[in-house]
Scaffold this motif. Structure first.
Motif, mmCIF file in Angstrom:
data_model
loop_
_atom_site.group_PDB
_atom_site.id
_atom_site.type_symbol
_atom_site.label_atom_id
_atom_site.label_comp_id
_atom_site.label_asym_id
_atom_site.label_seq_id
_atom_site.Cartn_x
_atom_site.Cartn_y
_atom_site.Cartn_z
ATOM 1 N N CYS A 189 0.849 -1.196 0.000
ATOM 2 C CA CYS A 189 0.000 0.000 0.000
ATOM 3 C C CYS A 189 0.881 1.240 0.000
ATOM 4 O O CYS A 189 1.998 1.217 0.521
ATOM 5 N N PHE A 190 0.374 2.302 -0.588
ATOM 6 C CA PHE A 190 1.084 3.587 -0.620
ATOM 7 C C PHE A 190 0.412 4.528 0.376
ATOM 8 O O PHE A 190 -0.828 4.661 0.369
ATOM 9 N N HIS A 206 -7.385 0.203 1.694
ATOM 10 C CA HIS A 206 -8.090 -0.992 1.212
ATOM 11 C C HIS A 206 -8.345 -1.944 2.382
ATOM 12 O O HIS A 206 -7.507 -2.079 3.272
ATOM 13 N N HIS A 265 -5.651 -4.162 3.588
ATOM 14 C CA HIS A 265 -4.410 -3.514 4.057
ATOM 15 C C HIS A 265 -4.543 -2.877 5.430
ATOM 16 O O HIS A 265 -3.649 -2.167 5.883
ATOM 17 N N THR A 313 -4.567 -7.918 -4.108
ATOM 18 C CA THR A 313 -4.835 -6.495 -4.342
ATOM 19 C C THR A 313 -3.755 -5.649 -3.695
ATOM 20 O O THR A 313 -3.490 -5.788 -2.502
ATOM 21 N N GLN A 332 -0.890 -1.908 -4.142
ATOM 22 C CA GLN A 332 -0.256 -0.779 -4.806
ATOM 23 C C GLN A 332 1.251 -1.004 -4.731
ATOM 24 O O GLN A 332 1.723 -1.786 -3.878
ATOM 25 N N LEU A 375 5.196 1.210 -5.432
ATOM 26 C CA LEU A 375 5.862 2.481 -5.779
ATOM 27 C C LEU A 375 7.338 2.382 -5.395
ATOM 28 O O LEU A 375 7.694 1.711 -4.415
ATOM 29 N N ASP A 428 1.544 6.035 -12.388
ATOM 30 C CA ASP A 428 1.447 7.290 -11.639
ATOM 31 C C ASP A 428 2.827 7.751 -11.184
ATOM 32 O O ASP A 428 3.804 6.962 -11.233
ATOM 33 N N GLY A 459 4.966 4.912 -9.526
ATOM 34 C CA GLY A 459 4.199 3.877 -8.827
ATOM 35 C C GLY A 459 2.855 3.625 -9.481
ATOM 36 O O GLY A 459 2.473 4.290 -10.453
ATOM 37 N N HIS A 460 2.172 2.648 -8.928
ATOM 38 C CA HIS A 460 0.764 2.431 -9.253
ATOM 39 C C HIS A 460 0.041 2.685 -7.939
ATOM 40 O O HIS A 460 -0.009 1.792 -7.069
ATOM 41 N N VAL A 461 -0.404 3.925 -7.759
ATOM 42 C CA VAL A 461 -0.957 4.352 -6.456
ATOM 43 C C VAL A 461 -2.338 4.992 -6.595
ATOM 44 O O VAL A 461 -3.027 5.165 -5.583
ATOM 45 N N PHE A 502 -5.946 0.470 -7.276
ATOM 46 C CA PHE A 502 -5.240 -0.760 -6.868
ATOM 47 C C PHE A 502 -5.080 -1.714 -8.055
ATOM 48 O O PHE A 502 -5.874 -1.683 -9.001
#
Ligand code: TA6
Length: 292
Positions: A69-70, A75, A78, A154, A156, A158, A237, A267-269, A272
């Protein structure tokens, strides 16, 4: 040997002189040295002199790995996780030397779920992190494997890169036209609002914490006499962060440390990734020294 192991870290040495140091703690890159125009090795990353490098807390600088997670977790999967997840706080293992020749050196690290992780993230997964040192480039690839038979994974991801640069002179482009969240906004509603970047060249002369969504995947970070290209593959992102004087509140930030870096973090933030059972997701960052 271009791959040297000391107790808790690996040092990769390129035949032309560059080096990169990776702590097994967090698979955190804590140094990337490339010769400058005079041939003197210069560290291209910032690590606070007050950073803990003994595994007691995430490293303040270098390239921390952010997963699953970022920021603060949102979520349901998380909810028991710390800020930025556990990957940067766990001890990884050396897996293999992928490449070792005149072109460069590449080493793969692995993180398997341990009891500590399972207690807060009871999911079947495995992470690989591949660090590749070329003459003027450093690439870092995070591989996420969903080893479950049935469950989605699931997450994120970064790469929280601290680029050594004069913060009051550095600019990041091209970000103009991108939607972004301004995390410096004092209200949750403000932080949740998507704004549009109007500037052709983004500076960090004031407290900046911007989460840009769906970026172009290639960013020029430049300053008088220096520069770096940040390329992102499958990391849609990008975050630009510098706390400026807010940095005084960061316990492991050296005095005025914020003046000596800009974080540009592919990242992919935004949202998700939900990875199917048995599948692997790969996100890559490639840093290239442009000049200086
Ligand atoms: O990536 C920017 C950010 O999310 C900032 O909000 C700031 O919290 C920074 O990360 C550092 O986070 P850390 O948990 O390492 O102190």
């Amino acid at each position: 040997m271009p791959v040297n192991q000391e107790q808790d870290k690996y040092i990769l040495i390129h035949p032309k002189g560059p080096t990169v140091t990776i702590l097994l703690y967090g698979a955190t890159i804590t140094s990337w040295k490339v010769p400058d125009n005079s041939g003197t090795l210069q560290d291209r990353l910032f690590v606070s002199s007050k950073a803990k490098l003994d595994g007691t807390q995430p490293v303040r600088g270098g390239i921390p790995v952010v997963f699953p997670c970022f920021g603060a977790p949102v979520h349901p999967d998380h909810q028991k996780l710390p800020q930025h997840g556990f990957a940067r706080k766990e001890t990884w293992s050396y897996d293999s030397t992928v490449m070792d020749n005149e072109a460069g050196v590449s080493v793969r690290f692995v993180l398997n779920p341990n009891e500590t992780i399972q207690a807060v993230f009871p999911k079947a997964f495995r992470l690989f992190y591949v660090v590749t040192l070329a003459e003027h480039q450093l690439s870092t690839d995070i591989h996420v494997e969903n080893t479950s038979q049935n469950d989605l994974l699931t997450f994120q991801a970064l790469l929280h890169t601290y680029i050594r640069a004069p913060a009051d002179q550095v600019i990041v482009a091209p970000l103009q036209g991108l939607k972004f969240h301004d995390k410096t906004d004092p209200t949750p509603e403000g932080r949740a609002t998507l704004q549009e970047e109007s500037r052709s060249a983004v500076d960090v002369r004031k407290f900046t914490d911007s989460v840009y969504i769906d970026g172009p995947g290639k960013y020029d970070v430049s300053w008088p006499g220096g520069g770096m290209e940040v390329k992102a593959v499958n990391l849609k992102d990008v975050v630009v962060w510098n706390p400026q004087e807010e940095g005084v509140k960061i316990g492991d930030m050296e005095s005025d440390g914020w003046k000596r870096y800009v974080c540009v973090e592919p990242g992919h933030v935004g949202g998700f990734i939900s990875l199917e059972p048995g599948k692997t997701w790969i996100g890559q960052q490639v840093l290239t020294v442009k000049s200086g």
